[in-house]
Design an enzyme around this catalytic site. Sequence first.
Site, PDB file in Angstrom:
ATOM      1  N   GLY A  51       0.771  -1.241   0.000  1.00  0.00           N
ATOM      2  CA  GLY A  51       0.000   0.000   0.000  1.00  0.00           C
ATOM      3  C   GLY A  51       0.798   1.285   0.000  1.00  0.00           C
ATOM      4  O   GLY A  51       0.330   2.306  -0.476  1.00  0.00           O
ATOM      5  N   ASP A 107       0.509   3.092   4.533  1.00  0.00           N
ATOM      6  CA  ASP A 107      -0.492   3.824   3.755  1.00  0.00           C
ATOM      7  C   ASP A 107      -1.610   4.359   4.654  1.00  0.00           C
ATOM      8  O   ASP A 107      -1.964   5.524   4.599  1.00  0.00           O
ATOM      9  CB  ASP A 107      -1.058   2.953   2.615  1.00  0.00           C
ATOM     10  CG  ASP A 107      -1.603   1.600   3.087  1.00  0.00           C
ATOM     11  OD1 ASP A 107      -1.485   1.268   4.291  1.00  0.00           O
ATOM     12  OD2 ASP A 107      -2.149   0.867   2.245  1.00  0.00           O
ATOM     13  N   ASP A 110      -5.752   1.772  10.415  1.00  0.00           N
ATOM     14  CA  ASP A 110      -7.163   1.484  10.666  1.00  0.00           C
ATOM     15  C   ASP A 110      -7.294   1.074  12.134  1.00  0.00           C
ATOM     16  O   ASP A 110      -7.442   1.918  13.008  1.00  0.00           O
ATOM     17  CB  ASP A 110      -7.627   0.404   9.691  1.00  0.00           C
ATOM     18  CG  ASP A 110      -9.112   0.140   9.747  1.00  0.00           C
ATOM     19  OD1 ASP A 110      -9.797   0.745  10.587  1.00  0.00           O
ATOM     20  OD2 ASP A 110      -9.602  -0.686   8.952  1.00  0.00           O
ATOM     21  N   GLY A 112      -4.811  -0.415  13.751  1.00  0.00           N
ATOM     22  CA  GLY A 112      -3.469  -0.349  14.318  1.00  0.00           C
ATOM     23  C   GLY A 112      -2.841  -1.707  14.593  1.00  0.00           C
ATOM     24  O   GLY A 112      -1.709  -1.793  15.041  1.00  0.00           O
ATOM     25  N   THR A 114      -1.770  -4.035  12.540  1.00  0.00           N
ATOM     26  CA  THR A 114      -0.598  -4.296  11.695  1.00  0.00           C
ATOM     27  C   THR A 114       0.623  -3.609  12.293  1.00  0.00           C
ATOM     28  O   THR A 114       1.690  -4.210  12.436  1.00  0.00           O
ATOM     29  CB  THR A 114      -0.848  -3.747  10.268  1.00  0.00           C
ATOM     30  OG1 THR A 114      -2.102  -4.223   9.804  1.00  0.00           O
ATOM     31  CG2 THR A 114       0.251  -4.159   9.314  1.00  0.00           C
ATOM     32  N   LEU A 115       0.449  -2.337  12.674  1.00  0.00           N
ATOM     33  CA  LEU A 115       1.587  -1.583  13.205  1.00  0.00           C
ATOM     34  C   LEU A 115       2.036  -2.115  14.563  1.00  0.00           C
ATOM     35  O   LEU A 115       3.229  -2.149  14.836  1.00  0.00           O
ATOM     36  CB  LEU A 115       1.236  -0.094  13.300  1.00  0.00           C
ATOM     37  CG  LEU A 115       1.185   0.630  11.965  1.00  0.00           C
ATOM     38  CD1 LEU A 115       0.816   2.092  12.170  1.00  0.00           C
ATOM     39  CD2 LEU A 115       2.520   0.530  11.239  1.00  0.00           C
ATOM     40  N   LYS A 138      -7.293   6.652  10.174  1.00  0.00           N
ATOM     41  CA  LYS A 138      -8.745   6.568  10.404  1.00  0.00           C
ATOM     42  C   LYS A 138      -9.114   6.902  11.839  1.00  0.00           C
ATOM     43  O   LYS A 138     -10.302   6.927  12.179  1.00  0.00           O
ATOM     44  CB  LYS A 138      -9.256   5.176  10.032  1.00  0.00           C
ATOM     45  CG  LYS A 138      -9.397   4.968   8.532  1.00  0.00           C
ATOM     46  CD  LYS A 138     -10.171   3.704   8.236  1.00  0.00           C
ATOM     47  CE  LYS A 138     -10.276   3.473   6.739  1.00  0.00           C
ATOM     48  NZ  LYS A 138     -10.739   2.113   6.434  1.00  0.00           N
ATOM     49  N   ASP A 166      -5.641  -0.339  -2.145  1.00  0.00           N
ATOM     50  CA  ASP A 166      -6.378  -1.222  -3.048  1.00  0.00           C
ATOM     51  C   ASP A 166      -7.690  -1.703  -2.460  1.00  0.00           C
ATOM     52  O   ASP A 166      -7.941  -1.617  -1.257  1.00  0.00           O
ATOM     53  CB  ASP A 166      -5.542  -2.471  -3.351  1.00  0.00           C
ATOM     54  CG  ASP A 166      -5.504  -3.443  -2.161  1.00  0.00           C
ATOM     55  OD1 ASP A 166      -5.176  -2.995  -1.048  1.00  0.00           O
ATOM     56  OD2 ASP A 166      -5.832  -4.624  -2.343  1.00  0.00           O
ATOM     57  N   ARG A 172      -4.997   0.525  -7.183  1.00  0.00           N
ATOM     58  CA  ARG A 172      -3.796   1.118  -6.574  1.00  0.00           C
ATOM     59  C   ARG A 172      -3.238   2.264  -7.435  1.00  0.00           C
ATOM     60  O   ARG A 172      -2.585   3.169  -6.924  1.00  0.00           O
ATOM     61  CB  ARG A 172      -2.688   0.070  -6.415  1.00  0.00           C
ATOM     62  CG  ARG A 172      -2.973  -0.992  -5.368  1.00  0.00           C
ATOM     63  CD  ARG A 172      -1.703  -1.765  -5.053  1.00  0.00           C
ATOM     64  NE  ARG A 172      -1.948  -3.023  -4.368  1.00  0.00           N
ATOM     65  CZ  ARG A 172      -2.076  -3.161  -3.056  1.00  0.00           C
ATOM     66  NH1 ARG A 172      -1.990  -2.114  -2.267  1.00  0.00           N
ATOM     67  NH2 ARG A 172      -2.290  -4.353  -2.524  1.00  0.00           N
TER      68      ARG A 172
HETATM   69  P1  IMP Z   1      -4.965  -2.117  10.549  1.00  0.00           P
HETATM   70  O1  IMP Z   1      -4.016  -3.222  10.955  1.00  0.00           O
HETATM   71  O2  IMP Z   1      -6.386  -2.430  10.908  1.00  0.00           O
HETATM   72  O3  IMP Z   1      -4.524  -0.763  11.037  1.00  0.00           O
HETATM   73  O4  IMP Z   1      -4.989  -2.132   8.963  1.00  0.00           O
HETATM   74  C1  IMP Z   1      -4.035  -1.472   8.209  1.00  0.00           C
HETATM   75  C2  IMP Z   1      -3.986  -2.027   6.794  1.00  0.00           C
HETATM   76  O5  IMP Z   1      -5.296  -2.397   6.337  1.00  0.00           O
HETATM   77  C3  IMP Z   1      -3.480  -0.990   5.819  1.00  0.00           C
HETATM   78  O6  IMP Z   1      -2.083  -1.076   5.643  1.00  0.00           O
HETATM   79  C4  IMP Z   1      -4.225  -1.337   4.547  1.00  0.00           C
HETATM   80  O7  IMP Z   1      -3.501  -2.295   3.820  1.00  0.00           O
HETATM   81  C5  IMP Z   1      -5.510  -1.939   5.022  1.00  0.00           C
HETATM   82  N1  IMP Z   1      -6.619  -0.965   5.047  1.00  0.00           N
HETATM   83  C6  IMP Z   1      -7.241  -0.452   6.125  1.00  0.00           C
HETATM   84  N2  IMP Z   1      -8.190   0.423   5.761  1.00  0.00           N
HETATM   85  C7  IMP Z   1      -8.165   0.459   4.399  1.00  0.00           C
HETATM   86  C8  IMP Z   1      -8.916   1.203   3.410  1.00  0.00           C
HETATM   87  O8  IMP Z   1      -9.814   2.025   3.704  1.00  0.00           O
HETATM   88  N3  IMP Z   1      -8.578   0.981   2.109  1.00  0.00           N
HETATM   89  C9  IMP Z   1      -7.601   0.121   1.734  1.00  0.00           C
HETATM   90  N4  IMP Z   1      -6.888  -0.591   2.620  1.00  0.00           N
HETATM   91  C10 IMP Z   1      -7.163  -0.424   3.944  1.00  0.00           C
END
Ligand code: IMP
Length: 181
Positions: A51, A107, A110, A112, A114-115, A138, A166, A172
């Site tokens: 992303g 990118d 959402d 968090g 993943t981070l 977000k 994506d 993308r």
């Molecule tokens: P988290 O682990 O919930 O913070 O998700 C983060 C990852 O989810 C991002 O790196 C994106 O790859 C994907 N993601 C979350 N929200 C969106 C969105 O609105 N559009 C596209 N990808 C998203």
Amino acid sequence: MVKADPRLDGRAVNRILFDEARIAARVAELGAEITRAYPEGELLVLGLLKGSFIFLSDLVRQITRPLQVDFIVASSYGDATTSSGTVRLVYDPETKLEGKHILLVEDIVDTGRTLNRLMALLAARNPRSLEICALLDKKLKNELKYPVKFTGFDCPNEFVVGYGLDHAENFRHIPYIVSLQ
Ligand code: IMP
């Protein structure tokens, strides 16, 4: 409503959230902020694929100090438009992290999750510093245990695509950011 764009394959999309000019202006500001934040030391800009690929390529060209680039690959989404919460590491950076300033470029934040997973993993490699730069936030990140030091834009709680983001690997390459909802 977005006017017809052949890149969208006839898909109905809502309004443009961030257009090309607005993104370019903010990325230039972020580059200047990041340049000021690292007056010395080695800087490794670590892009979270896929992303961040467009954001990272624009961002590094706005950072006017020496730096290195590498990538990390984690998989957290399938074709769904909600977070699964599971993170799978697919590629680990080969560049040495120890003793360097690490700037992890994401990118969108959402939940968090993943981070959280990636920051713990990278912190264990003894970097000099470890910070997050996210194009979009977000602000739902009730689970994020780390501050986002550099943020492009606050993002509404909608599923957004374009500028690297994506939906099921599509969209993308759209140069602006649109909502699919
Ligand atoms: P988290 O682990 O919930 O913070 O998700 C983060 C990852 O989810 C991002 O790196 C994106 O790859 C994907 N993601 C979350 N929200 C969106 C969105 O609105 N559009 C596209 N990808 C998203």
